[in-house]
Motif scaffolding. Structure first.
Motif, short mmCIF file in Angstrom:
data_model
loop_
_atom_site.label_atom_id
_atom_site.label_comp_id
_atom_site.label_asym_id
_atom_site.label_seq_id
_atom_site.Cartn_x
_atom_site.Cartn_y
_atom_site.Cartn_z
N LYS A 50 3.90 -6.87 -9.95
CA LYS A 50 3.77 -5.46 -9.54
C LYS A 50 2.35 -4.79 -10.05
O LYS A 50 1.96 -4.89 -11.28
CB LYS A 50 4.72 -4.48 -9.93
CG LYS A 50 4.56 -2.98 -9.22
CD LYS A 50 6.01 -2.33 -9.39
CE LYS A 50 5.87 -1.01 -8.81
NZ LYS A 50 6.95 -0.04 -9.05
N ILE A 51 1.49 -4.64 -9.32
CA ILE A 51 0.07 -4.29 -9.65
C ILE A 51 -0.05 -2.86 -10.20
O ILE A 51 -0.88 -2.58 -10.98
CB ILE A 51 -1.05 -4.66 -8.46
CG1 ILE A 51 -0.84 -6.32 -8.13
CG2 ILE A 51 -2.46 -4.30 -8.84
CD1 ILE A 51 -1.06 -7.17 -9.37
N TYR A 52 0.81 -2.09 -9.35
CA TYR A 52 0.46 -0.78 -9.94
C TYR A 52 1.59 -0.34 -10.49
O TYR A 52 2.72 -0.59 -10.33
CB TYR A 52 0.52 0.30 -8.54
CG TYR A 52 1.44 0.39 -7.67
CD1 TYR A 52 2.34 1.37 -7.72
CD2 TYR A 52 1.50 -0.42 -6.49
CE1 TYR A 52 3.54 1.50 -6.88
CE2 TYR A 52 2.45 -0.43 -5.71
CZ TYR A 52 3.54 0.58 -6.03
OH TYR A 52 4.41 0.50 -4.90
N THR A 53 1.43 0.63 -11.67
CA THR A 53 2.72 0.94 -12.52
C THR A 53 2.75 2.55 -12.75
O THR A 53 3.89 3.01 -13.15
CB THR A 53 2.51 0.58 -13.92
OG1 THR A 53 1.31 0.98 -14.57
CG2 THR A 53 2.43 -0.99 -13.92
N ARG A 54 1.66 3.23 -12.07
CA ARG A 54 1.27 4.76 -12.21
C ARG A 54 1.42 5.01 -14.05
O ARG A 54 1.42 6.50 -13.86
CB ARG A 54 2.65 5.22 -11.58
CG ARG A 54 2.96 5.00 -10.26
CD ARG A 54 3.64 5.96 -9.53
NE ARG A 54 3.77 5.74 -8.04
CZ ARG A 54 4.80 5.14 -7.30
NH1 ARG A 54 5.93 4.87 -7.72
NH2 ARG A 54 4.75 4.96 -5.96
N THR A 55 1.36 4.29 -14.80
CA THR A 55 1.50 4.74 -16.16
C THR A 55 -0.10 5.12 -16.50
O THR A 55 -0.08 5.94 -17.61
CB THR A 55 1.76 3.49 -17.14
OG1 THR A 55 0.86 2.65 -16.73
CG2 THR A 55 3.27 3.00 -16.76
N GLY A 56 -0.91 4.80 -15.87
CA GLY A 56 -2.45 5.39 -16.07
C GLY A 56 -2.64 6.47 -15.08
O GLY A 56 -3.71 7.28 -15.45
#
Length: 192
Positions: A6-12
């Motif tokens: 998964k490339i996007y994690t939304r943690t940033g």
């Protein structure tokens, strides 16, 4: 082994990013800037390599450097600790610096000594190598600044590596400029 499904994690999304230790820092943190600039130098080197088809040995050398730059990024994203066990984190080692010095000496042996400063120009390969060199110098400045920041440190081999790399990229740019004979010389005050 790294596995990225998964490339996007939304943690940033909140303006922070994770270091190799798991600690969260602002995306403008000097450590993040330093390894981000190393990544930028690596990308510029990838573009330079597109123009090295006629120089397979140099291309292989630059491919090795690109891998080393990932090592350098890993080194920078994991702040060293006083009690760090050897081999616990991926670090640049003196042997990588020595290898750059050997490469510089090998390429430089085919070049005439400089009698003038040169402009970052010439062949497409040379121009892109010069661009990678200047980005590498910016990474070095950021790494040195980080190393002089309170409660921060950067390993000496990492700083030595980036310093030597900019020298290698300068010599490599001259090398692909017809072994230096097609270097574009600076003419002081020529446009006055």
């Amino acid at each position: 082994m790294v596995k990225l499904n998964k490339i996007y994690t939304r943690t940033g999304d909140n303006g922070t990013t994770g270091l190799g230790t798991g600690a969260r820092v602002k995306k403008y943190d000097l450590r993040v800037a330093a390894y981000g600039t190393v990544d930028e130098a690596n990308a510029a080197l990838g573009i330079a390599r597109l123009h090295l088809a006629d120089e397979p040995a140099l291309d292989a050398m630059m491919m090795r450097v690109q891998n080393d730059l990932f090592d350098l990024g890993a080194d920078l994203c994991t702040p060293p600790t006083a009690d760090e066990a050897p081999g616990n984190a991926l670090r640049i080692v003196p042997e990588q610096v020595s290898r750059l010095e050997q490469d510089i000496d090998m390429l430089n042996a085919e070049l005439s000594p400089l009698t003038s400063f040169i402009l970052p120009a010439g062949t497409p390969a040379a121009a892109h190598l010069h661009l990678a060199r200047t980005i590498c110098r910016r990474a070095e400045r950021e790494m040195v600044e980080l190393s002089h920041t309170e409660d921060e440190s950067v390993g000496a081999p990492a700083i030595h590596y980036v310093n030597r790399l900019s020298d290698l990229l300068f010599v490599a740019a001259r090398y692909v400029n017809a072994r230096g004979t097609a270097d574009v010389l600076w003419v002081p005050g020529a446009s006055r």
